[in-house]
Scaffold this motif. Structure first.
Motif, PDB file in Angstrom:
ATOM      1  N   GLN A 196       0.830  -1.199   0.000  1.00  0.00           N
ATOM      2  CA  GLN A 196       0.000   0.000   0.000  1.00  0.00           C
ATOM      3  C   GLN A 196       0.867   1.252   0.000  1.00  0.00           C
ATOM      4  OE1 GLN A 196      -2.841  -0.384   3.205  1.00  0.00           O
ATOM      5  NE2 GLN A 196      -3.457  -2.426   2.524  1.00  0.00           N
ATOM      6  N   THR A 197       0.423   2.270  -0.767  1.00  0.00           N
ATOM      7  CA  THR A 197       1.199   3.500  -0.881  1.00  0.00           C
ATOM      8  C   THR A 197       0.553   4.667  -0.153  1.00  0.00           C
ATOM      9  OG1 THR A 197       0.124   4.080  -2.968  1.00  0.00           O
ATOM     10  CG2 THR A 197       2.192   2.828  -3.106  1.00  0.00           C
ATOM     11  N   VAL A 198      -0.770   4.797  -0.235  1.00  0.00           N
ATOM     12  CA  VAL A 198      -1.442   5.961   0.330  1.00  0.00           C
ATOM     13  C   VAL A 198      -2.946   5.682   0.432  1.00  0.00           C
ATOM     14  CG1 VAL A 198      -1.800   7.106  -1.915  1.00  0.00           C
ATOM     15  CG2 VAL A 198      -1.610   8.499   0.142  1.00  0.00           C
ATOM     16  N   THR A 199      -3.580   6.341   1.383  1.00  0.00           N
ATOM     17  CA  THR A 199      -5.038   6.319   1.473  1.00  0.00           C
ATOM     18  C   THR A 199      -5.539   7.718   1.127  1.00  0.00           C
ATOM     19  OG1 THR A 199      -5.028   4.616   3.184  1.00  0.00           O
ATOM     20  CG2 THR A 199      -7.033   5.954   2.992  1.00  0.00           C
ATOM     21  N   ILE A 200      -6.466   7.787   0.196  1.00  0.00           N
ATOM     22  CA  ILE A 200      -7.081   9.049  -0.203  1.00  0.00           C
ATOM     23  C   ILE A 200      -8.581   8.843  -0.163  1.00  0.00           C
ATOM     24  CG2 ILE A 200      -7.285  10.838  -1.966  1.00  0.00           C
ATOM     25  CD1 ILE A 200      -4.592   9.826  -3.114  1.00  0.00           C
ATOM     26  N   GLY A 201      -9.257   9.591   0.691  1.00  0.00           N
ATOM     27  CA  GLY A 201     -10.700   9.403   0.823  1.00  0.00           C
ATOM     28  C   GLY A 201     -10.997   7.990   1.282  1.00  0.00           C
ATOM     29  N   ASN A 202     -11.880   7.311   0.564  1.00  0.00           N
ATOM     30  CA  ASN A 202     -12.284   5.945   0.919  1.00  0.00           C
ATOM     31  C   ASN A 202     -11.478   4.873   0.204  1.00  0.00           C
ATOM     32  OD1 ASN A 202     -14.464   6.553   2.735  1.00  0.00           O
ATOM     33  ND2 ASN A 202     -15.566   7.318   0.931  1.00  0.00           N
ATOM     34  N   HIS A 203     -10.429   5.250  -0.526  1.00  0.00           N
ATOM     35  CA  HIS A 203      -9.663   4.268  -1.278  1.00  0.00           C
ATOM     36  C   HIS A 203      -8.237   4.134  -0.747  1.00  0.00           C
ATOM     37  CE1 HIS A 203     -12.526   5.039  -4.838  1.00  0.00           C
ATOM     38  NE2 HIS A 203     -12.768   3.836  -4.374  1.00  0.00           N
ATOM     39  N   ILE A 204      -7.775   2.894  -0.719  1.00  0.00           N
ATOM     40  CA  ILE A 204      -6.380   2.591  -0.458  1.00  0.00           C
ATOM     41  C   ILE A 204      -5.746   2.308  -1.807  1.00  0.00           C
ATOM     42  CG2 ILE A 204      -4.748   0.952   0.562  1.00  0.00           C
ATOM     43  CD1 ILE A 204      -6.794   0.482   2.793  1.00  0.00           C
ATOM     44  N   PHE A 205      -4.596   2.912  -2.073  1.00  0.00           N
ATOM     45  CA  PHE A 205      -3.879   2.708  -3.327  1.00  0.00           C
ATOM     46  C   PHE A 205      -2.686   1.809  -3.056  1.00  0.00           C
ATOM     47  CE2 PHE A 205      -6.491   6.326  -3.824  1.00  0.00           C
ATOM     48  CZ  PHE A 205      -6.902   6.278  -5.147  1.00  0.00           C
TER      49      PHE A 205
END
Length: 200
Positions: A189-198
């Protein structure tokens, strides 16, 4: 989201364009250059002095021979980093259907994942095949892809095209509250933005 598979496209010959060319292919060239931030005041299908200067700058910026001739190498590079009008529509539809309730950065991030896949070598090298790869995008599978995107989705698509990647080169994203794939949780995992994990 589900994992992608390797895909090899057949090489298609592109139109050879030089100063003085006049065609729909020139219009496509001009549109693509505009989508990634190159100054194209007029989309007229005429390969004049302004288009020549822009092509040379693009070639220089992307490490190509800066001769102003748009052959296979220039086309291939341009298609890896830009979209035509129909492809921009596809990206805006995915962004809108997958992330319309997310912050703007999260909408750009969805577009960035699409561009990262096109450029990765692990997925198809065009947006149509990336988006319609079986199981790749929930919104395609559940029919939300057919929704009409708003202007924010188009702005997010253009920002992703111009290189904004808030995901740190991620190839996947998922909503941790709804994800059912154990595999997706195994991705770095790289980052969480809003409701999504990237993830990569």
């Amino acid at each position: 989201m589900s994992m992608g598979t390797m895909h090899t496209d057949q090489v298609q010959a592109s139109a050879l364009l030089t100063k003085g060319s006049s065609s729909g292919d020139v219009w496509d060239l001009q549109f693509r250059l505009r989508t990634i931030g190159y100054d194209q005041h007029v989309l007229d299908g005429q390969f004049g002095s302004q288009t020549l200067a822009t092509v040379r700058q693009f070639q220089k910026d992307y490490g190509l021979t800066s001769d102003g001739v748009v052959g296979d190498q220039t086309w291939n590079t341009l298609k890896n980093y830009s979209l035509n009008q129909a492809e921009l529509d596809i990206m805006a539809k995915v962004i809108y259907s997958e992330a319309r309730g997310e912050p703007y950065e999260g909408q750009v991030a969805v577009g960035a994942v699409i561009m990262n896949r096109i450029q990765s070598g692990q997925f198809p090298n065009n947006i149509h095949d990336v988006v319609f790869q079986p199981g790749a995008f929930t919104a395609v599978d559940d029919g939300q892809y057919t929704l009409t995107p708003d202007s924010t989705a188009y702005l997010a698509a253009q920002d992703a095209l111009r290189g904004w990647d808030p995901t740190n080169q991620s190839l996947y994203y998922f909503n941790p509250r709804t994800a059912t794939s154990k595999w997706i949780w195994s991705r770095p995992q790289t980052v969480t933005i809003g409701n999504h994990i990237f993830a990569k």
